[in-house]
Scaffold this active site. Structure first.
Site, PDB file in Angstrom:
ATOM      1  N   ARG A 153      -7.386  11.085  -5.209  1.00 46.41           N
ATOM      2  CA  ARG A 153      -9.252  10.991  -4.471  1.00 46.41           C
ATOM      3  C   ARG A 153     -10.062  11.604  -4.386  1.00 46.41           C
ATOM      4  NH1 ARG A 153     -11.868   8.854  -3.718  1.00 46.41           N
ATOM      5  NH2 ARG A 153     -11.491   6.902  -1.329  1.00 46.41           N
ATOM      6  N   TYR A 181     -14.361 -13.264  -0.336  1.00 46.67           N
ATOM      7  CA  TYR A 181     -15.440 -11.827  -0.723  1.00 46.67           C
ATOM      8  C   TYR A 181     -16.020 -12.345  -1.347  1.00 46.67           C
ATOM      9  CZ  TYR A 181     -11.609  -8.720   1.409  1.00 46.67           C
ATOM     10  OH  TYR A 181     -10.558  -7.942   2.277  1.00 46.67           O
ATOM     11  N   ASP A 232      -7.047  -2.792  -7.277  1.00 46.70           N
ATOM     12  CA  ASP A 232      -7.622  -3.639  -6.091  1.00 46.70           C
ATOM     13  C   ASP A 232      -7.824  -5.260  -6.613  1.00 46.70           C
ATOM     14  OD1 ASP A 232      -7.950  -2.628  -3.541  1.00 46.70           O
ATOM     15  OD2 ASP A 232      -9.753  -4.903  -3.307  1.00 46.70           O
ATOM     16  N   ARG A 240       0.804  -1.104   0.172  1.00 45.18           N
ATOM     17  CA  ARG A 240      -0.049   0.366  -0.108  1.00 45.18           C
ATOM     18  C   ARG A 240       0.227   1.377  -0.233  1.00 45.18           C
ATOM     19  NH1 ARG A 240      -5.582  -0.552   2.158  1.00 45.18           N
ATOM     20  NH2 ARG A 240      -6.225  -2.838   1.078  1.00 45.18           N
ATOM     21  N   ARG A 255      -3.458   6.453   0.695  1.00 44.63           N
ATOM     22  CA  ARG A 255      -4.139   7.518   2.017  1.00 44.63           C
ATOM     23  C   ARG A 255      -3.913   8.048   2.485  1.00 44.63           C
ATOM     24  NH1 ARG A 255      -9.036   4.539   3.625  1.00 44.63           N
ATOM     25  NH2 ARG A 255      -8.002   2.889   3.501  1.00 44.63           N
TER      26      ARG A 255
HETATM   27  O1  CP3 Z   1      -0.204  -2.038  -2.356  1.00 47.50           O
HETATM   28  C1  CP3 Z   1      -0.409  -1.083  -2.464  1.00 47.50           C
HETATM   29  O2  CP3 Z   1      -0.164  -0.131  -3.322  1.00 47.50           O
HETATM   30  C2  CP3 Z   1      -1.199  -1.274  -4.498  1.00 47.50           C
HETATM   31  C3  CP3 Z   1      -1.908  -1.139  -4.618  1.00 47.50           C
HETATM   32  C4  CP3 Z   1      -3.752  -2.592  -3.361  1.00 47.50           C
HETATM   33  C5  CP3 Z   1      -4.526  -1.620  -2.801  1.00 47.50           C
HETATM   34  N1  CP3 Z   1      -5.631  -2.989  -2.634  1.00 47.50           N
HETATM   35  C6  CP3 Z   1      -5.246  -0.352  -3.331  1.00 47.50           C
HETATM   36  C7  CP3 Z   1      -6.128  -0.070  -2.001  1.00 47.50           C
HETATM   37  C8  CP3 Z   1      -2.992  -3.320  -3.411  1.00 47.50           C
HETATM   38  C9  CP3 Z   1      -2.605  -4.940  -4.025  1.00 47.50           C
HETATM   39  C10 CP3 Z   1      -4.857  -4.115  -2.475  1.00 47.50           C
HETATM   40  C11 CP3 Z   1      -4.902  -5.345  -2.107  1.00 47.50           C
HETATM   41  C12 CP3 Z   1      -6.351  -5.650  -1.417  1.00 47.50           C
HETATM   42  N2  CP3 Z   1      -7.455  -4.766  -1.830  1.00 47.50           N
HETATM   43  C13 CP3 Z   1      -5.983  -6.160  -1.106  1.00 47.50           C
HETATM   44  C14 CP3 Z   1      -4.763  -6.946   0.082  1.00 47.50           C
HETATM   45  C15 CP3 Z   1      -4.176  -6.465   0.611  1.00 47.50           C
HETATM   46  C16 CP3 Z   1      -4.554  -6.678   2.303  1.00 47.50           C
HETATM   47  O3  CP3 Z   1      -4.349  -5.369   2.514  1.00 47.50           O
HETATM   48  O4  CP3 Z   1      -4.778  -7.571   2.975  1.00 47.50           O
HETATM   49  C17 CP3 Z   1      -7.599  -6.552  -0.140  1.00 47.50           C
HETATM   50  C18 CP3 Z   1      -8.067  -7.751   1.365  1.00 47.50           C
HETATM   51  C19 CP3 Z   1      -7.962  -5.526  -0.805  1.00 47.50           C
HETATM   52  C20 CP3 Z   1      -9.282  -5.193  -1.140  1.00 47.50           C
HETATM   53  C21 CP3 Z   1      -9.786  -3.838   0.079  1.00 47.50           C
HETATM   54  N3  CP3 Z   1      -9.564  -2.650  -0.784  1.00 47.50           N
HETATM   55  C22 CP3 Z   1     -10.151  -3.535   1.460  1.00 47.50           C
HETATM   56  C23 CP3 Z   1     -10.571  -4.441   2.014  1.00 47.50           C
HETATM   57  C24 CP3 Z   1     -10.217  -2.052   1.168  1.00 47.50           C
HETATM   58  C25 CP3 Z   1     -11.219  -0.832   2.306  1.00 47.50           C
HETATM   59  C26 CP3 Z   1     -10.037  -1.037   3.187  1.00 47.50           C
HETATM   60  C27 CP3 Z   1      -9.228   0.082   3.862  1.00 47.50           C
HETATM   61  O5  CP3 Z   1      -8.129   0.334   3.481  1.00 47.50           O
HETATM   62  O6  CP3 Z   1      -9.463   1.729   2.966  1.00 47.50           O
HETATM   63  C28 CP3 Z   1     -10.123  -1.794  -0.420  1.00 47.50           C
HETATM   64  C29 CP3 Z   1      -9.266  -0.070  -0.472  1.00 47.50           C
HETATM   65  C30 CP3 Z   1      -8.056  -0.065  -1.073  1.00 47.50           C
HETATM   66  N4  CP3 Z   1      -7.368  -0.435  -1.718  1.00 47.50           N
HETATM   67  C31 CP3 Z   1      -7.745   1.012  -0.610  1.00 47.50           C
HETATM   68  C32 CP3 Z   1      -6.124   1.344  -1.421  1.00 47.50           C
HETATM   69  C33 CP3 Z   1      -5.349   2.652  -1.353  1.00 47.50           C
HETATM   70  C34 CP3 Z   1      -7.751   1.889   0.015  1.00 47.50           C
HETATM   71  C35 CP3 Z   1      -9.188   2.974  -0.522  1.00 47.50           C
HETATM   72  C36 CP3 Z   1      -9.190   4.501  -0.866  1.00 47.50           C
HETATM   73  O7  CP3 Z   1      -8.793   5.088  -0.633  1.00 47.50           O
HETATM   74  O8  CP3 Z   1      -9.853   5.259  -0.202  1.00 47.50           O
END
Ligand code: CP3
Length: 365
Positions: free
Chosen positions: A55, A169, A91, A42, A46
């Site tokens: 965003r 999911y 994602d 990540r 944010r």
């Molecule tokens: O690592 C990186 O920078 C690459 C981008 C990336 C995102 N999600 C961006 C993201 C990657 C590789 C993921 C993988 C992902 N997505 C996982 C596996 C990794 C982990 O954390 O275990 C999972 C479970 C998801 C599903 C997901 N996406 C959830 C549960 C959420 C909400 C929780 C949260 O932190 O907001 C997301 C949203 C998400 N994916 C964000 C980002 C940057 C936040 C979104 C925002 O800008 O509001």
């Protein structure tokens, strides 16, 4: 046989020289590198003002589906931090949408799949796996743009969710936490579970292949929720499918398998054939190596506590030193956090961490 030994035996070399010889890919292959490569899960997110600004103009899903914007946030984070690899901004859940499960992100509750699969007959909702992967064309366009914009020796990491985590999911409809519905489906409808896993593996291997064709030179598979399973359940319901997915990644492309709370599973996860296993903060790096055959057999990635990035600079750098001391300069260690960067983190401190890992690890060589 591990993927690594297959590759070395076959002497596969299909990437441009500077990429093949990059610190990151050398380390994935277990070869010596001038410093410990580092990236942060990540890393584009944010905690960065520049990300929040983007965003402000686009929702999370709009951002994922706009190749120019996805490329911009990926490249910005990579360059700002000075990390050794970029990970494409996307994602793991997008593929569920193109498979036929409508997806929304709500500001409070995170991802929601509005038509979850709760019974075997509902598997009929799912479309053709190849087509589902092909329909993520925006992701491959983002990969192409990003790969073109990266320095010659910086790899782009492609990624997908693992079949267990994605099934969780698809079945729960939201972040699994207890995975109760998933477990019920898995135990009570074993044939349908295996069918769902096969559909997911077909779609996931197709999207990974397309990301690689579009410029990714390494892939990470995120199995965020698998740590809740026992060894026997992992071996029965997960391992065969994960093994098939890893085996379908083209030769020459390292595979990182990442999960959280998976300390009790590391040897089984390594046996799926990955080149690198992700280690979270609940598992000791040295112990993970000891239980998987050591640096000669597999590389490890991790495992600074993401919460430590909220501490002051001295404590963060001391934490990094402790991780480097555990790896003891052996080849095959990629420095990362144990899980994603928290949104409360200070980007300048993340940058200082990366610089410190580079300098301190080079001194150990
Ligand atoms: O690592 C990186 O920078 C690459 C981008 C990336 C995102 N999600 C961006 C993201 C990657 C590789 C993921 C993988 C992902 N997505 C996982 C596996 C990794 C982990 O954390 O275990 C999972 C479970 C998801 C599903 C997901 N996406 C959830 C549960 C959420 C909400 C929780 C949260 O932190 O907001 C997301 C949203 C998400 N994916 C964000 C980002 C940057 C936040 C979104 C925002 O800008 O509001």
């Amino acid at each position: 046989m591990t993927r690594r030994s297959i590759r070395i035996a076959g002497n596969v070399r299909n990437l441009p020289g500077p990429l093949w010889d990059s610190a990151f890919l050398r380390t994935c292959r277990g070869e010596a590198a001038p410093h410990t490569p580092v990236w942060l899960m990540r890393q584009a997110g944010r905690y960065m003002k520049e990300y929040r600004d983007v965003r402000g103009k686009a929702s999370f899903l709009e951002l994922c589906k706009d190749p120019a914007l996805a490329c911009e946030v990926t490249l910005f984070a990579r360059q700002f931090l000075g990390v050794d690899a970029a990970i494409i901004f996307s994602d793991i859940l997008l593929i569920l949408e193109t498979l036929g499960l409508p997806l929304v992100f709500t500001p409070d509750d995170g991802p929601q799949l509005t038509r979850p699969i709760r019974s075997p007959t509902q598997l009929g909702q799912l479309g053709d796996p190849e087509q589902a992967a092909a329909d993520l064309d925006v992701v491959y366009r983002a990969c192409r743009l990003t790969a073109m914009g990266l320095p010659a020796d910086i790899p782009l990491i492609g990624f997908c969710g693992a079949p267990f985590t994605l099934a969780s999911y698809a079945i729960e409809g939201h972040s699994p936490k207890q995975s109760a519905q998933t477990r019920r489906f898995m135990y009570r409808h074993e044939d349908a579970w295996n069918r769902l896993q096969r559909i997911l593996v077909d779609a996931l291997s197709a999207t990974l292949r397309r990301q690689i064709e579009a410029g990714a030179s390494c892939v990470q598979i995120f199995d965020s929720w698998v740590g809740g399973l026992t060894r026997i359940d992992f071996a029965t319901y997960v391992q065969p499918h994960l093994t098939r997915l890893v085996a379908q990644v083209p030769e020459g492309i390292p595979v990182i398998l990442f999960g959280t709370s998976t300390g009790h599973l590391v040897d089984l996860i390594a046996a799926c054939g990955a080149d690198v296993i992700g280690v979270d903060t609940t598992t000791d790096l040295v112990e993970a190596w000891a239980r998987t055959g050591g640096p000669d057999r597999i590389a490890v990635q991790g495992n600074l506590d993401p919460g430590l990035l909220l501490a002051d600079r001295d404590r963060v750098l001391a934490g990094a030193d402790a991780v480097l001391a555990a790896a003891a300069g052996r080849p095959g260690h990629i420095f990362n956090l144990g899980h994603g960067v928290l949104k409360e983190s200070d980007p300048e401190l993340a940058k200082a961490l990366v610089e410190h890992v580079h300098i301190a690890s080079a001194r150990r060589r």
